[in-house]
Scaffold this motif. Structure first.
Motif, mmCIF file in Angstrom:
data_model
loop_
_atom_site.group_PDB
_atom_site.id
_atom_site.type_symbol
_atom_site.label_atom_id
_atom_site.label_comp_id
_atom_site.label_asym_id
_atom_site.label_seq_id
_atom_site.Cartn_x
_atom_site.Cartn_y
_atom_site.Cartn_z
ATOM 1 N N GLU A 91 0.841 -1.202 0.000
ATOM 2 C CA GLU A 91 0.000 0.000 0.000
ATOM 3 C C GLU A 91 0.877 1.253 0.000
ATOM 4 O OE1 GLU A 91 -3.603 0.476 0.523
ATOM 5 O OE2 GLU A 91 -3.438 -1.488 -0.448
ATOM 6 N N LEU A 92 1.891 1.213 0.867
ATOM 7 C CA LEU A 92 2.781 2.371 1.017
ATOM 8 C C LEU A 92 3.428 2.694 -0.329
ATOM 9 C CD1 LEU A 92 4.265 4.367 2.930
ATOM 10 C CD2 LEU A 92 6.016 2.640 3.169
ATOM 11 N N GLU A 93 3.888 1.649 -1.029
ATOM 12 C CA GLU A 93 4.517 1.865 -2.335
ATOM 13 C C GLU A 93 3.530 2.563 -3.272
ATOM 14 O OE1 GLU A 93 7.596 1.466 -3.506
ATOM 15 O OE2 GLU A 93 8.088 1.081 -1.414
ATOM 16 N N LYS A 94 2.269 2.065 -3.261
ATOM 17 C CA LYS A 94 1.252 2.667 -4.131
ATOM 18 C C LYS A 94 1.111 4.142 -3.802
ATOM 19 C CE LYS A 94 -1.907 -1.152 -5.014
ATOM 20 N NZ LYS A 94 -2.924 -1.841 -4.234
ATOM 21 N N ARG A 95 1.001 4.442 -2.503
ATOM 22 C CA ARG A 95 0.831 5.837 -2.077
ATOM 23 C C ARG A 95 1.986 6.683 -2.585
ATOM 24 N NH1 ARG A 95 -0.808 4.140 3.126
ATOM 25 N NH2 ARG A 95 1.167 4.675 4.102
ATOM 26 N N LYS A 96 3.215 6.111 -2.466
ATOM 27 C CA LYS A 96 4.400 6.880 -2.862
ATOM 28 C C LYS A 96 4.370 7.185 -4.355
ATOM 29 C CE LYS A 96 7.561 6.628 0.635
ATOM 30 N NZ LYS A 96 8.200 5.541 1.315
ATOM 31 N N ARG A 97 4.007 6.123 -5.136
ATOM 32 C CA ARG A 97 4.017 6.308 -6.595
ATOM 33 C C ARG A 97 3.018 7.384 -6.998
ATOM 34 N NH1 ARG A 97 5.038 0.768 -6.924
ATOM 35 N NH2 ARG A 97 2.849 0.202 -7.245
ATOM 36 N N LYS A 98 1.856 7.314 -6.350
ATOM 37 C CA LYS A 98 0.796 8.268 -6.658
ATOM 38 C C LYS A 98 1.299 9.681 -6.360
ATOM 39 C CE LYS A 98 -4.066 8.892 -5.541
ATOM 40 N NZ LYS A 98 -5.046 8.566 -4.518
ATOM 41 N N LYS A 99 1.925 9.813 -5.193
ATOM 42 C CA LYS A 99 2.411 11.110 -4.754
ATOM 43 C C LYS A 99 3.443 11.639 -5.746
ATOM 44 C CE LYS A 99 4.106 13.034 -0.459
ATOM 45 N NZ LYS A 99 4.699 12.642 0.803
ATOM 46 N N ARG A 100 4.305 10.713 -6.192
ATOM 47 C CA ARG A 100 5.342 11.141 -7.111
ATOM 48 C C ARG A 100 4.743 11.619 -8.419
ATOM 49 N NH1 ARG A 100 8.802 6.445 -6.659
ATOM 50 N NH2 ARG A 100 9.229 6.770 -4.457
ATOM 51 N N ARG A 101 3.678 10.892 -8.861
ATOM 52 C CA ARG A 101 3.037 11.295 -10.121
ATOM 53 C C ARG A 101 2.455 12.696 -9.974
ATOM 54 N NH1 ARG A 101 1.386 6.041 -10.827
ATOM 55 N NH2 ARG A 101 -0.725 6.388 -10.045
ATOM 56 N N GLN A 102 1.880 12.969 -8.796
ATOM 57 C CA GLN A 102 1.293 14.292 -8.592
ATOM 58 C C GLN A 102 2.373 15.362 -8.543
ATOM 59 O OE1 GLN A 102 -0.807 13.739 -4.976
ATOM 60 N NE2 GLN A 102 -2.498 12.643 -5.928
ATOM 61 N N GLU A 103 3.530 14.992 -7.936
ATOM 62 C CA GLU A 103 4.533 16.028 -7.681
ATOM 63 C C GLU A 103 5.125 16.596 -8.966
ATOM 64 O OE1 GLU A 103 7.424 14.636 -4.994
ATOM 65 O OE2 GLU A 103 6.195 15.029 -3.240
ATOM 66 N N GLY A 104 5.356 15.788 -9.942
ATOM 67 C CA GLY A 104 5.982 16.348 -11.142
ATOM 68 C C GLY A 104 5.918 15.362 -12.278
ATOM 69 N N ASP A 105 6.286 15.826 -13.482
ATOM 70 C CA ASP A 105 6.250 14.927 -14.630
ATOM 71 C C ASP A 105 7.293 13.844 -14.460
ATOM 72 O OD1 ASP A 105 7.402 17.875 -16.102
ATOM 73 O OD2 ASP A 105 8.600 16.379 -15.058
ATOM 74 N N PRO A 106 7.108 12.713 -15.124
ATOM 75 C CA PRO A 106 7.965 11.549 -14.862
ATOM 76 C C PRO A 106 9.449 11.849 -15.001
ATOM 77 C CG PRO A 106 6.325 11.105 -16.588
ATOM 78 C CD PRO A 106 6.044 12.457 -16.089
ATOM 79 N N ASP A 107 9.863 12.774 -15.896
ATOM 80 C CA ASP A 107 11.309 12.913 -16.046
ATOM 81 C C ASP A 107 11.895 13.917 -15.061
ATOM 82 O OD1 ASP A 107 11.262 15.092 -18.973
ATOM 83 O OD2 ASP A 107 10.465 15.265 -16.958
ATOM 84 N N HIS A 108 11.133 14.226 -14.001
ATOM 85 C CA HIS A 108 11.617 15.146 -12.972
ATOM 86 C C HIS A 108 12.291 16.336 -13.614
ATOM 87 C CE1 HIS A 108 10.818 11.792 -10.512
ATOM 88 N NE2 HIS A 108 11.798 11.087 -11.022
ATOM 89 N N GLY A 109 11.537 17.142 -14.270
ATOM 90 C CA GLY A 109 12.141 18.262 -15.013
ATOM 91 C C GLY A 109 12.728 19.305 -14.086
ATOM 92 N N ASN A 110 12.952 20.484 -14.648
ATOM 93 C CA ASN A 110 13.644 21.516 -13.886
ATOM 94 C C ASN A 110 12.770 22.107 -12.808
ATOM 95 O OD1 ASN A 110 15.517 21.010 -15.710
ATOM 96 N ND2 ASN A 110 14.967 22.715 -17.064
ATOM 97 N N SER A 111 11.512 21.604 -12.748
ATOM 98 C CA SER A 111 10.638 22.173 -11.737
ATOM 99 C C SER A 111 11.203 21.918 -10.348
ATOM 100 C CB SER A 111 9.270 21.518 -11.832
ATOM 101 O OG SER A 111 9.428 20.149 -11.636
ATOM 102 N N MET A 112 12.132 20.991 -10.228
ATOM 103 C CA MET A 112 12.655 20.686 -8.899
ATOM 104 C C MET A 112 14.040 21.232 -8.728
ATOM 105 S SD MET A 112 11.642 16.985 -7.983
ATOM 106 C CE MET A 112 10.092 16.314 -8.374
ATOM 107 N N SER A 113 14.344 21.504 -7.489
ATOM 108 C CA SER A 113 15.708 21.943 -7.220
ATOM 109 C C SER A 113 16.638 20.774 -7.453
ATOM 110 C CB SER A 113 15.815 22.382 -5.777
ATOM 111 O OG SER A 113 15.717 21.256 -4.970
ATOM 112 N N LYS A 114 17.876 21.101 -7.652
ATOM 113 C CA LYS A 114 18.845 20.062 -7.963
ATOM 114 C C LYS A 114 18.911 19.047 -6.825
ATOM 115 C CE LYS A 114 23.341 19.611 -9.980
ATOM 116 N NZ LYS A 114 24.618 20.219 -10.179
ATOM 117 N N ALA A 115 18.949 19.584 -5.596
ATOM 118 C CA ALA A 115 19.084 18.686 -4.443
ATOM 119 C C ALA A 115 17.949 17.682 -4.430
ATOM 120 C CB ALA A 115 19.072 19.500 -3.162
#
Length: 1550
Positions: free
Chosen positions: A263-287
């Motif tokens: 379940e936890l894995e599912k939650r994490k994946r979902k959260k990641r999908r919401q956080e940004g596009d799959p290729d983790h673009g520049n929307s995120m800080s480098k760190a």
């Protein structure tokens, strides 16, 4: 249907006319069919399952016993009777047609009795050899058989018997069944199971004995005869042992946890999908993106990548714990549900039976047999209800302790496998809290979990039945109930805020108390007790003010709760009567309704409680889930492959403390040869300890691996010592090999220490090694490693804690090339340079990487980092070692001197040790007692009893008296006296008034209901109706008001008692002599002020109130029943005798079991705390299994005492409820007998009161035993209120004003001893000290130097002779007059929490200028002026926010402020740096030039400029002259001077 049956029997099956007559009877056909088939049907449905043990069991049959033979013979005889009856049928058939029933019934019986034979045989495969099914079957057949039995008897009496053989056979068979029933009540124990039965009789007890808990009686009797010990308590059943429980729990936990992880894995994946596009673009800080990359790299390796440190708090697998628990204990849960359902159904049967009974009494024409039937049914319903309820509770409480056990075991096991990162998340205290508080919450919840469905069910059913009685008017009553709920909620919330405020006050008061007790010596020497007493009393006044408010709130809520049932009935009846003219309240309606309302009260009260338990458990669930699903240690990077010629090999090893933290050691590649000694050196923080941790697998691997061959032994930097004997600490679970053990002791220099320890190597070491010095702990830790005989030794700087010469010895005999471990691989982290030339290989670390390695000579030649390091530290090291050796030599002297002198003498250096020991212990205890409020301090007590007692040749600390047996009646009286006799009288009168009104309102109600008969066919007069409602209301309200009056008064009275008791306790403790504090651990006194005063404040008033309530309720009920049926008084006497005996037996057992529970609970927590703090050691040695086992053992010991306590409660409840059932039965029976003379109303009243009495009887016992447990607190407080005081503070004889003006001191043949049973410490001292003379006092340890100061201040009273100061004999004046006139600068500077100003002048008797002046002289002025609050600067506990030197200067300022004529300077041996020391000396010389100064010296330098020096030896003055003269004389003084390196020449220069 009935036609077929009539054909089958050959007679009428059913006819109503049979019942409608005084001698009613059932038709013969009904008796032959229905009454026979009911028990048989029951038996045949359940019996076949009883044969299962026969089929599947490989177990042996247990042997034949007498009981078994008797049972089988009786069953065989039954088969014969059935066969005979069948034969009769065939014989009769020859004469003519016989109805089919004559064949079928005997045949059925033959089959049944044969089945019984088989079942009884099959039970021999089981431990419990009798069958519950059979027992219930016997009861059923006997009950069903009663009807034909009485029919036949009645027929036989009326006319000659027609069918004699069948008549005789029936009675024979009935008699045999009766015998079988009686026999199966006994436990049938086979000789081979006798052993098991001795350990736990429950396993072999018969069904009847189990249902009634009769098997427990022997324990109750034992507990009554003598206080129970833990050895007396029976073992747990196998299925209740921690190991078994935990195995099942763990299995379920694993599966549930896997699901939760998914379940936890599912939650994490979902959260990641919401956080940004799959290729983790520049929307995120480098760190962040780095973070995610790291995460993704980790995913495959670990199933659960947690979102480390980035963003919100970590997610964790949720929702699996409750599921796991439910699955593990489902059998228990289902059984409990079944019992509860039966009980809940029966709860509603009683009111219906009551209704029928009232109808029976009101109806002239009803038949007597109906009444008897109702009475018997009431009794049976009550008995079955109580049996079911007790089984239900027993299951619930068992569930509670089993849940707690499995959780604790899970937490413990988790703590052993936890990774470093997870471990950081929670401190030791928090983890112990998980164990104590959170597991406990689950236990509380489990006890009442079934109320969650049962309470709503009961509430709905009651409302349904009430609707049937009173129609919609019921809603008025229910509305009233619902209105009361928010009121109660509001009161609870209010009370909670007051409680929280009071907790702060309590903490504050305890803080000051602890300080007072820690610094009691200073308080006494400075005569400061009154100031501190005032401070404590001020806080206490606030506390009591809150307490009064709290008690008022409580009394209001009690008032509301007591009004509830009455208001509800008033509202319902009033509405019912007012709504409609035709509604007339009759007895049936009124009393059925009242008993239903009574049923309602319990679920209404428990539901909110259970919900709050549930909320708390929810919080705990989250905490436990987070903890238990934390990461485990990952030791995959540590390999164990055999590689020739290498013991430890690092291959590019990079390790960090946290998965994405900075690497603590980097790219280390090392090869360590078997049998070599490798030193690891490096500056502070260069990663030496990390290297060690990496080898032990405690760190997170980033890359590379470490290969280790063979077993490890580990000596940590801070020694970890278990609370066990010294020997156990060294052997550490290995086999004992005496020769090797002695060899190890010798090599580790432990033999001299063993001689000092009271019991040699059997001495119990306190928690955290509290009674060993640092060096001793380190040597024990080393000895443990040496004894374990491992292949590889990892030693993390073991020589730092020991003195230099000891270090040398250890290196030679243990670690070095010639030591015990010369053949082993040794990795030694070290700071000391002196040993480096002798090691095979040196590894130099810098910033986590190996900067160079090789032998000593190569590294020196390299001129690298290492040689610089050597140059830097080499010089220092030499100085240090010289100093150390000097110190050691001195210590050696002291020890010799000590042995020469009588060992009983107490001495100040020793005193510092005891003081610090006591301090540590009490701080330690405070931490502990916070986390386990109910903890008994037995383990810590041991710790404190150990250190001082044996060293002084006799026991110093007396064992705390544990009260056993009954509490003396005088304690109750003492408490009531503290409440005040006037208060007590009126409180009791209030309760009497309340119950008088209660009885009155009930009698009025019963009279009211009789109106329905009086005005049977006429309209009911309105004014009569209003009168009835009005008086009923008035009586009810007055009952509530009386109660309010009583509770308010008791609030005042009990707070008064609290005030009185605390005041007496405090003033008495402050007036106790010093010897009392020397022999009593501080924790024990603190406990009186914390736990016992809390009990007096809050618990006892509650207990007293509920006890009086219960007592009055029972008395009033009995009065009501006796008014209805006076004969009942005869029944009361035997019942109350039985009740009293059960109570007496139970209370003594229960009380002792509670004590055992708290005594056995603390080892669980302390063992756990110890494990957590010694984790790395336990893991390094690989002893996890042993510690798990140890935990299981300690758990089981506690479990068995709790289990025993639970059963004792059930044992009691069943017996009391039986008394209650008898009360119901007799009140109903007597009502039936006295039918003609009674109104329906009074019968309803008496029986409905009786139905309520059972619960109240139970409560009375509960409250009695609670009160008795709590009143012990009064006893304990009183024990310290009567401690002998020291001399009065102020006497009639006051010294003259301005005394002492000259400061002359005369000792006249002065003798003193510490305690009456000891020898003299000063043996007749005579000397004169002139005005303004400076005198130094010297002497070896134990010569009596410190005793001298104690005598001047009269801390010790003279055993002979006297001391005269300025012509006043100091023994004749008050202590404060004396102590205020002398000044002392004590050895260890003690400061108190509060402002700096308060520490200097607690009585505010000096002006600010004077205080500043003193500070200036003490060289503190600049420091204090630099503080933001200056004089109002807050000093923290024990002055921790000042340095030791500053504290010493504050003490100096105190003395300067006092400016007395006589100054005693007890020179600080400890932590004063030379600079401060110099400051103090110069100040004293200048500021106290015109005073008499006595200096007690430990360093001769300080007294070389005195006018005279007094040399003490063994309590006598041996030399008394100027220092110059003494140096010339070849005496003790000159010898001491020579040791200190002072020559005559130097002294003159001084």
């Amino acid at each position: 249907m009935s036609a077929a049956l009539e054909k089958f029997c050959g007679s009428v099956f059913w006819n109503d006319s049979y019942l409608a007559r005084p001698d009613a009877d059932l038709p013969v056909c009904f008796q032959q069919t229905v009454l026979v088939w009911i028990p048989l049907g029951f038996f045949w449905i359940l019996a076949p399952w009883q044969l299962l043990p026969m089929c599947k069991s490989r177990a042996k049959k247990s042997s034949v016993t007498k009981l078994y033979i008797i049972k089988q013979v009786l069953a065989a005889l039954l088969v014969l009777t059935a066969v005979a009856e069948l034969a009769l049928a065939f014989v009769d058939a020859k004469q003519g047609a016989v109805p089919a029933v004559q064949y079928t019934n005997p045949s059925l019986y033959i089959a049944t009795w044969i089945m019984v034979l088989l079942v009884q045989d099959a039970r021999r495969f089981c431990l419990r050899r009798d069958s519950g099914v059979l027992f219930c079957f016997w009861i059923l057949t006997l009950l069903c058989g009663i009807l034909p039995f009485q029919s036949l008897v009645r027929k036989a009496l009326q006319e000659p018997i027609s069918d004699l053989p069948r008549f005789i056979l029936f009675f024979i068979s009935y008699g045999l069944q009766l015998l079988l029933f009686l026999v199966s009540g006994f436990s049938d124990i086979a000789p081979e199971t006798k052993e098991i039965g001795m350990k736990n009789p429950e396993v072999t007890a018969s069904f009847l004995s189990c249902v009634t808990f009769q098997w427990y009686s022997s324990m109750v009797f034992k507990g009554y005869r003598k206080p129970l010990e833990i050895e007396d308590v029976w073992e747990l059943k196998d299925e209740d042992k921690t190991k078994v429980l935990y195995t099942a729990f763990e299995k379920n936990m694993k599966t549930a946890m896997q699901k939760a992880r998914a379940e936890l894995e599912k939650r994490k994946r979902k959260k990641r999908r919401q956080e940004g596009d799959p290729d983790h673009g520049n929307s995120m800080s480098k760190a962040q993106s780095q973070d995610i990359l790291v995460l993704e790299e980790r995913q495959p390796k670990k199933k659960k990548g947690d979102n480390e440190d980035s963003g919100p708090p970590k997610d964790y697998p949720k929702g699996w714990l409750m599921k796991t628990l439910a699955k593990t204990f489902q059998q228990n849960l289902l059984l409990a549900v079944a019992f509860k359902v039966v009980h809940d159904a029966l709860v509603f049967v009683s009111p219906q039976l009551l209704k029928l009974l009232i109808a029976f009494v009101s109806d002239e024409d009803s038949f007597a047999w109906q009444g008897y039937l109702y009475a018997i049914l009431l009794f049976l319903a009550a008995v079955i209800q109580s049996l079911c309820l007790q089984q239900h509770f027993s299951l619930c409480f068992q569930l509670g302790i089993n849940v707690r056990a499995s959780l604790i075991a899970a937490i413990y096991k988790k703590s052993l496998t936890m990774s470093g990162a997870t471990r950081k998340e929670s401190t030791v205290g928090e983890t112990v809290n998980l164990m104590s508080a959170d597991a406990q919450r689950f236990m509380d919840l489990a006890n009442f979990i079934h109320q969650l469905w049962s309470s709503p069910l009961q509430i709905i059913l009651s409302i349904v039945f009430l609707w049937g009685e009173l129609g919609p008017s019921v809603l008025a009553g229910i509305a009233t109930l619902l209105l009361l709920l928010p009121i109660n909620a509001f009161l609870v919330a209010k009370a909670k805020t007051i409680q929280e405020r009071n907790m702060k006050n309590k903490d504050e008061r305890m803080k000051i108390m602890t300080e007072i007790l820690n610094g009691i010596k200073i308080l006494k020497l400075f005569a400061w007790e009154p100031s501190f007493e005032k401070r404590v009393n001020e806080i206490r006044a606030h506390e009591l003010k809150n307490l009064v408010n709290f008690s008022y709130l409580q009394s209001v809520s009690v008032f509301v709760f007591t009004c509830a049932p009455f208001l509800v009935s008033l509202a319902s009846f009033a509405v019912y009567v007012l709504v409609d003219e035709n509604n007339i309240l009759d007895a049936q309606k009124a009393f059925t309704a009242i008993s239903l309302f009574n049923v309602l009260r319990f679920p209404m009260a428990t539901l909110p409680m259970v919900i709050s338990f549930l909320v708390q458990a929810n919080v705990s669930t989250a905490r436990l889930e987070r903890y238990l699903s934390g990461e485990d240690l990952d030791t995959s990077a540590i390999h164990h492959n055999p590689i020739a010629g290498s013991a430890v090999r690092f291959s590019e090893a990079t390790f960090a403390w946290e998965q994405d933290g900075n690497a603590a050691i980097r790219d280390v590649t090392l090869d360590i040869m078997p049998g070599s000694l490798v030193a690891v050196v490096g500056a502070v923080g260069s990663g030496k300890s990390s290297l060690v941790s990496a080898m032990l697998g405690e760190m997170e691997n980033i890359k590379g691996h470490i290969n280790i061959q063979g077993s490890l032994a580990y000596v940590p930097q801070q020694a970890w010592i278990q609370n066990a004997t010294l020997k156990d600490n060294i052997i550490f679970g290995s086999e004992l090999d005496e020769a090797r053990y002695q060899q190890v002791l010798k090599a580790c220099a432990l033999l001299p220490d063993l001689e000092l320890l009271p019991a040699g190597d059997q001495t119990e070491i306190g928690e955290k090694g509290i009674n060993l010095s640092g060096g001793q702990k380190q040597r024990v830790s080393l000895a443990r490693a040496v004894y374990s005989n491992a292949d590889i030794y990892i030693l993390d700087d073991p020589l730092s804690a020991v003195d230099a010469h000891v270090g040398k010895y250890l290196f030679e005999h243990v670690l070095g090339p010639k030591g015990l471990l010369q053949k082993k691989t040794r990795i030694l982290v070290t700071h000391s340079i002196s040993f480096l030339p002798q090691v095979d290989n040196i590894v130099v670390l810098a910033a986590g990487a190996v900067s160079e390695h090789g032998s000593y000579s190569t590294l020196l030649a390299n001129k690298g980092a290492f040689s610089q390091f050597l140059n830097l530290y080499g010089n220092q090291e030499e100085d240090v070692s010289e100093e150390n050796t000097a110190a050691v030599a001195l210590a050696g002297d002291e020890e010799e001197a000590d042995e020469a002198v009588d060992p009983c003498t107490e001495e100040h250096t020793e005193d510092v040790v005891t003081m610090t020991l006591k301090r540590e212990a009490s701080i330690h205890r405070r931490k502990l007692s916070r986390s386990l409020s109910k903890n008994s301090t037995s383990s810590q007590k041991k710790a404190q009893e150990e250190p001082p007692k044996k060293l002084k040749g006799q026991q110093l600390i007396e064992k705390e008296a544990v009260e056993t047996g009954r509490v003396k009646f005088s304690m109750y009286l003492r408490y009531l006296r503290a409440v005040g006799s006037c208060f007590t009288f009126w409180i009791v009168m209030g309760y009497v008034g309340q119950y008088a009104a209660y009885v009155g309102s009930n009698l009025w109600l019963s009279d009211w209901t009789d109106d329905s008969v009086r005005y049977q066919n006429q309209t009911y007069p309105t004014q009569q109706r209003d009168l009835r409602i009005g008086v009923f209301g008035a009586l009810g309200v007055s009952q509530a008001l009386f109660l309010l009056f009583a509770t308010m008064l008791s609030a005042r009275g009990t707070v008064r008692a609290s005030r009185v008791m605390h005041q007496q306790l405090l003033s008495n403790i402050l007036r106790a002599p010093m010897s009392f504090f020397d022999t009593t651990p501080i924790g024990r006194i603190v406990n009186r002020f914390a736990k016992d005063i809390f009990t007096v404040d809050e618990t006892i008033p509650m207990s007293f109130r509920s006890w009086i309530s219960c007592f009055m309720a029972i008395i009033s009920t009995l009065i009501v029943i006796c008014l209805a049926t006076p004969f009942f008084a005869v029944v009361i006497i035997p019942l109350s005798i039985f009740y009293y005996f059960v109570l007496r037996f139970y209370v003594s057992t229960s009380r002792q079991l509670r004590r055992l529970d708290s005594v056995t609970r603390s080892p669980i927590y302390s063992h756990f705390g110890e494990t957590v703090s010694g984790l790395s050691v336990i893991r390094a040695y690989g002893h996890q299994e042993r510690f798990l086992k140890q935990n299981e053992i300690t758990m089981d010991i506690n479990q068995k005492s709790v289990y025993s306590w639970i059963v004792s409660n059930r044992w009691l409840a069943i017996r009391l409820e039986f008394v209650g059932s008898l009360v119901v039965f007799f009140s109903a029976l007597l009502a039936v007998i006295a039918k003609g003379t009674l109104e329906g109303g009074i019968v309803g009243l008496s029986v409905s009161s009786a139905l309520n009495v059972t619960q109240t009887l139970n409560w009375l016992v509960r409250t009695s035993s609670e009160l008795e447990t709590n009143i012990v607190a009064v006893e304990r407080v009183h024990e310290y209120m009567t401690v002998k005081n020291e001399a009065p503070w102020v006497t009639k004889k006051r010294p003259p004003h301005g005394w002492p003006s000259r400061g002359e001191i005369q000792f006249v043949d002065y003798k003193v001893r510490y305690r009456p049973e000891l020898d003299l410490v000063l043996q007749g001292i005579t000397c004169d000290i002139g005005s303004t003379e400076k005198v130094g006092v010297v002497g070896r340890t134990g010569a009596g130097k410190s005793s001298l100061t104690n005598c001047l201040f009269r801390v010790l009273e003279a055993a002979g002779g006297k001391i005269i100061i300025d012509d006043v004999d100091i023994a004749t004046i008050g202590l404060h007059d004396l102590r205020k006139s002398l000044t002392i600068i004590p050895q260890d500077p003690v400061l108190f929490t509060g402002t700096l100003r308060m520490n200097l002048d607690p009585f505010d008797q000096y002006s600010d200028e004077e205080v500043w002046k003193a500070l200036e002289l003490a060289h503190l002025k600049t420091f204090v002026q630099g503080l933001p609050e200056r004089l109002l600067h807050l000093v923290s506990e024990a002055g921790e926010n000042l340095s030791v030197g500053q504290r010493q200067l504050v003490c100096l300022a105190r003395a300067l402020l006092r400016k007395a004529k006589i100054l005693i300077l007890d020179e600080a041996t400890a932590a004063v740096d030379l600079e401060t020391d110099h400051l103090i000396q110069t100040t004293i010389r200048s500021a106290f030039a015109d005073c008499t100064v006595l200096t007690i010296a430990h360093r001769l330098h300080t007294i070389m400029d005195s006018n005279r020096v007094m040399v003490l030896h063994a309590g006598q003055i041996v030399e008394f002259d100027s220092p110059e003269q003494l140096l010339m004389k070849q005496g003790i003084f000159s010898a001491m001077a020579k040791d200190a390196g002072i020559t005559a020449a130097e002294s003159t220069a001084l």
